[in-house]
Design an enzyme around this catalytic site. Structure first.
Site, short mmCIF file in Angstrom:
data_model
loop_
_atom_site.label_atom_id
_atom_site.label_comp_id
_atom_site.label_asym_id
_atom_site.label_seq_id
_atom_site.Cartn_x
_atom_site.Cartn_y
_atom_site.Cartn_z
N ASP A 78 0.81 -1.21 0.00
CA ASP A 78 0.00 0.00 0.00
C ASP A 78 0.85 1.27 0.00
OD1 ASP A 78 -2.16 -1.67 0.04
OD2 ASP A 78 -3.19 -0.62 1.65
N ASP A 120 -1.26 -5.58 4.25
CA ASP A 120 -2.61 -5.08 4.42
C ASP A 120 -3.75 -5.96 3.92
OD1 ASP A 120 -0.85 -3.05 5.04
OD2 ASP A 120 -2.19 -1.49 4.38
N LYS A 121 -3.86 -6.21 2.64
CA LYS A 121 -5.02 -6.94 2.10
C LYS A 121 -4.76 -8.43 2.02
CE LYS A 121 -6.26 -2.82 1.73
NZ LYS A 121 -4.95 -2.35 2.14
N CYS A 193 5.09 -2.52 8.36
CA CYS A 193 5.44 -1.22 8.94
C CYS A 193 5.14 -1.19 10.44
CB CYS A 193 4.71 -0.11 8.21
SG CYS A 193 5.21 0.02 6.47
N GLU A 443 -6.77 4.54 -0.34
CA GLU A 443 -6.35 5.13 0.93
C GLU A 443 -5.93 6.58 0.70
OE1 GLU A 443 -4.65 1.33 3.45
OE2 GLU A 443 -3.27 2.89 2.79
N SER A 469 -5.19 5.05 5.44
CA SER A 469 -4.16 4.14 5.94
C SER A 469 -4.38 3.92 7.43
CB SER A 469 -2.78 4.76 5.72
OG SER A 469 -1.81 4.14 6.54
#
Length: 553
Positions: A78, A120-121, A193, A443, A469
């Protein structure tokens, strides 16, 4: 075993021959066939090391008596996809991931699955597939990166520091040379992150819902304990198969309520409001937005970046997700009878757990905030709801009223913010960025970070039918539903309209008479789709509202 469909009997000789073409022995073919979904690639910092995690999983599967069979899964970073057309594809990739695992697991008759995501996804996509297939399954993630160290101070920093520093440069608060030094220092290792952003939120919630072993959400990527965890996951999948423990036994209504309680306690990403309902839907469980407010109101909150100073390595040192669940269970906020991939209940998992640092994981009677991290707001601007990370909003912005500054794309809004055209008190409205209108529900980290970096987060709110985000902070309110493309009221907001936000009261109001709203809709027509061919165009035609998890029906 399900794999008997492809390996037992005379008529399966051709199938066995194909396995032998790849070097599998008769002994390996006869063992349980364990599919390993590996999302390693060289474009996501959280995934670049997953080959080592998968090697450890394979070793565990072999030690447990099974045969590991690895296959690849896509993944989007992302951060790299941010603020350009690539971000339209990020959320949409979740459905592709779930579908591709369904295809691979069914086509090859795997007996069980080990799912290896990190960012993320990819995490929710894999969990959606696990619930859909209902094969014995376990998740082992790649782990968070360590926080960086500020080049001029003793403070820890992370990727969000870099995004916000861009705004500081544009406002004259920082030089480009200082930004470059922060850029070099903010992301010092592989891993997801370092703050409680979407990736780490989902990895922690994987553990909370019972689909990951203790430590899955918090052990840093660079620690040897992460490799040991992967080996344990490989061994444990064989036990789950032997005992026929499936996701439907684990991902229950109570388990999702546990995940929501942990979500609120940790101050997880607003994106969990999309992902948990999507996962629950595959498990035949319903999560509505009112439930999120109900659990948030009862759940006290920790302090993790971007809503506080701590990072995942601090949470891990304090005892991790299980220590958070131990604190919450003492207040009656956890269903301890839920089964997990350990083969034990939550209660048994928590028996020997203790909080090792009450400055990171505060007790429920001494929290950083008395309500959970997220809030769902309703009103005539968002009849189906919208979401804000209330724990990351400054006190002076919990209630705000101001004039609307209306933009039909993220790019236009970002240009106005960075060009100094936004004034204190404004309410920025970004529309046609929802699941259908975007398409893909981008985002908005670039505009929100610019607002924070320019020291406007105490004075300006940002509303959108897009999303944010997990690292966003400030009065950033997303997922406004219905979205503009679906004739939501955000579509008819005009420049200068007064908008009132009351986060404690959970309301958001467009201060325009109902009759005027109706009159504006008579003049409104849906704009032409921004993308008309390829996967994302098909996605836009079939995706549901953000209030339903933005799932493809």
């Amino acid at each position: 075993m399900k794999s008997d469909l492809i390996k037992k009997g005379v008529e399966r000789a051709p199938h066995r021959s194909l396995f032998k073409a790849m070097g599998y022995t008769d002994a390996e073919i006869q063992r349980p066939l364990i599919g390993i979904a590996n999302s390693v690639n060289a474009v996501i910092p959280g995934h670049v090391h997953l080959d080592k995690i998968v090697d450890a999983v394979k070793a565990g599967v072999y030690m447990g008596g099974g045969t590991p069979i690895e296959f690849g899964v896509i993944g989007v970073c992302d951060g790299i996809a941010m603020n350009h057309e690539g971000m339209k594809y990020s959320l949409a990739s979740r459905e592709l991931i779930a579908d591709s695992i369904e295809v691979m697991a069914t086509a090859h008759a795997f007996d069980a699955l080990v799912l290896v995501p990190n960012c993320d996804k990819i995490v929710p996509g894999m969990l959606m597939a696990a619930a859909r297939l209902d094969l014995p399954a376990i998740v082992v993630s790649g782990g968070p990166m360590l926080a960086g160290k500020h080049p001029e101070k003793a403070d820890p920093i992370d990727l969000i520091t870099v995004f916000e520093s861009v705004g500081a440069v544009l406002s004259g608060e920082m030089t480009e040379k200082q930004l470059s030094r922060i850029e070099d220092a903010a992301c010092p290792t592989c891993g997801s992150c370092a703050g409680m952003f979407t990736a780490n939120s989902m990895n922690c919630l994987t553990e909370a819902v019972g689909m990951g072993l203790p430590g899955n959400g918090t052990i840093p990527a660079v620690m040897s304990a992460r490799i040991r965890l992967a080996k344990e996951a490989g061994m444990q999948i064989i036990r789950l198969l032997e005992n026929n423990i499936r996701p439907s036994d684990i991902m229950t209504d109570k388990a999702f309520k546990n995940a929501l309680a942990v979500d609120m306690a940790l101050g997880c990403s607003t994106n969990t409001v999309l992902h948990l309902p999507a996962m629950a839907r595959e498990a035949n469980v319903t999560i509505d937005l009112d439930l999120i407010n109900e659990i948030s109101k009862a759940t006290p909150h920790c302090s993790l970046s971007p809503a506080g100073q701590h990072h995942l390595e601090d949470l891990n040192r304090a005892g991790g997700v299980t220590a958070v669940m131990k604190e919450l269970s003492g207040a009656g906020l956890i269903h301890t009878d839920c089964l997990t991939v350990t083969g034990n209940t939550v209660e048994k998992n928590l028996n020997t757990v203790r909080n090792l640092d009450d400055t990171v994981i505060r007790s429920t009677d001494n929290p950083y905030h008395h309500e959970g991290g997220l809030a769902i707001l309703f009103g005539n601007l968002a009849p189906e709801g919208c979401v804000v990370k209330q724990s990351a909003v400054l006190n002076e912005m919990l209630r705000h009223e101001g004039p609307a500054r209306v933009f039909d794309s993220e790019e236009d809004a970002s240009q106005a913010i960075m060009g100094g055209k936004i004034k204190k008190g404004d309410v920025i409205v970004i529309r046609y960025e929802g699941p259908r209108g975007g398409p893909g529900m981008r985002e908005m980290l670039t505009p929100t970070s610019a607002i924070a970096g320019m020291k406007l987060d105490a004075h300006v709110a940002l509303l959108t039918d897009g999303r944010f985000s997990g690292g966003t902070r400030g009065a950033a309110i997303g997922h406004i539903s219905p979205e503009a493309m679906q004739k939501g009221p955000i579509a008819i907001v005009e420049e200068g309209d007064r908008i009132a936000i009351d986060i404690p009261a959970k309301t958001i109001t467009l201060k325009v008479p109902d009759s005027e709203i109706e009159e504006r809709f008579l003049k409104w027509s849906s704009p032409e789709p921004k993308i008309t061919h390829g996967y994302i165009a098909r996605y836009a035609r079939t995706v549901s509202s953000a209030s339903e998890g933005a799932v493809v029906k």
